[in-house]
Design an enzyme around this catalytic site. Structure first.
Site: not given
Length: 303
Positions: A151-154, A213
């Protein structure tokens, strides 16, 4: 006569190879997953209602490769950032013993750490993978966990570097028998999608579930919009098991009261519903887990 025997033998072999994938697809349709532990509000595994007729995954949020004090990147050396006082190894053991249909995973990354964003920030592919395999193996074995979620988002790395780091991590953990499943948790953002779709192109065959998501879409999403979004992501992650999702923190997407379960029933009637996940148990606790019960009841109902 011999030719007919050969044909029968070939078809029998084909059936043996085809049947497991069909059974896997059918088995996945009753999958319910929920993130837990990110908000440190005291929620416990035992608080969450568990329907015995679904496959249930708790996902601990989060393990992050940052230092725990004055957070800074550690190049794949993961630390625990979930509420381990209430969601520790003994609690994992207890919930799995009490409910044979429960598995527990941990999620990597997340949106933030401390007061800032949590960045995927490897020094190199080889060093990151080596550190990640070592640190995560220790955590997974200590907690008797079953899988990981990405769930890395950056990102402070290009899509191909992300794909190689995460793909090699999943490959190694599976080959070593440390995990039995892996999932990814992208959302509709150009940078996020470029990284996860690069991962999917190279290593999609090793990714068991896509926790898309859908709650990152605008608040007030309609059923028809949700169905279109779902079809778009089925195309982006072609062949993947895409889970429908909503959040109980009041964020965006198609809400349970706005038609989410109607959309799920439509997907189920098409045999396109691979499961449902919720963000998060922490937010649902004050609401009595109403939608967790409803989601699992829908999944447990025969086609």
């Amino acid at each position: 006569m011999e030719f007919s025997k050969l044909v029968i033998a070939v078809f029998t072999l084909q059936a043996l190879f085809v049947m497991p994938s069909i059974q896997a697809a059918q088995a996945s349709s009753d999958l319910f997953r929920e993130y837990i532990g990110a908000e440190f509000n005291g929620v416990k595994f035992s608080d969450v209602p568990i329907n015995p007729n679904v496959e249930f995954h708790f996902i601990l949020a989060f393990a992050i490769d940052y230092t725990t004090s004055s957070p800074s990147p550690t190049n794949g050396k993961f630390n625990i950032f979930w509420d381990s006082d209430n969601l520790g190894p003994s609690q994992v053991s207890s919930i799995k013993s009490a409910h044979p249909n429960v598995k527990v995973a941990l999620s990597l990354g997340g949106d933030s750490v401390g007061d800032g964003s949590a960045y995927f920030n490897p020094s190199s592919v080889d060093s990151w993978v080596s550190n990640a395999v070592s640190s995560l193996t220790d955590i997974i074995q200590q907690y008797n966990l079953d899988g990981i979620d990405i769930d890395y988002e950056h990102f402070n790395a290009d899509p191909n570097t992300f794909a190689e780091c995460i793909g090699q991590l999943i490959t190694t953990l599976k080959n070593n028998g440390i995990i039995s499943f892996a999932s990814i948790a992208p959302y509709d953002d150009d940078q996020v999608q470029s990284h996860y779709m690069a991962l999917w192109r190279s290593y999609g065959h090793l990714i068991d579930y896509v926790n898309f998501q859908f709650y990152a879409y605008d608040q007030g999403t309609t059923v028809s919009q949700f169905m279109n979004y779902f079809e778009t992501q089925r195309s982006n992650y072609n062949g993947g098991k895409i889970l429908a999702s909503f959040a109980t923190d009041g964020s965006g997407g198609l809400s349970p009261d706005g038609g989410f379960f109607n959309a799920c029933n439509r997907l189920k009637s098409r045999q396109e519903l691979s499961g449902i996940f919720i963000w998060s148990a922490d937010d649902s606790m004050s609401r009595g887990f109403r939608y967790e019960k409803q989601s699992q009841a829908l999944l447990a109902t025969p086609h």
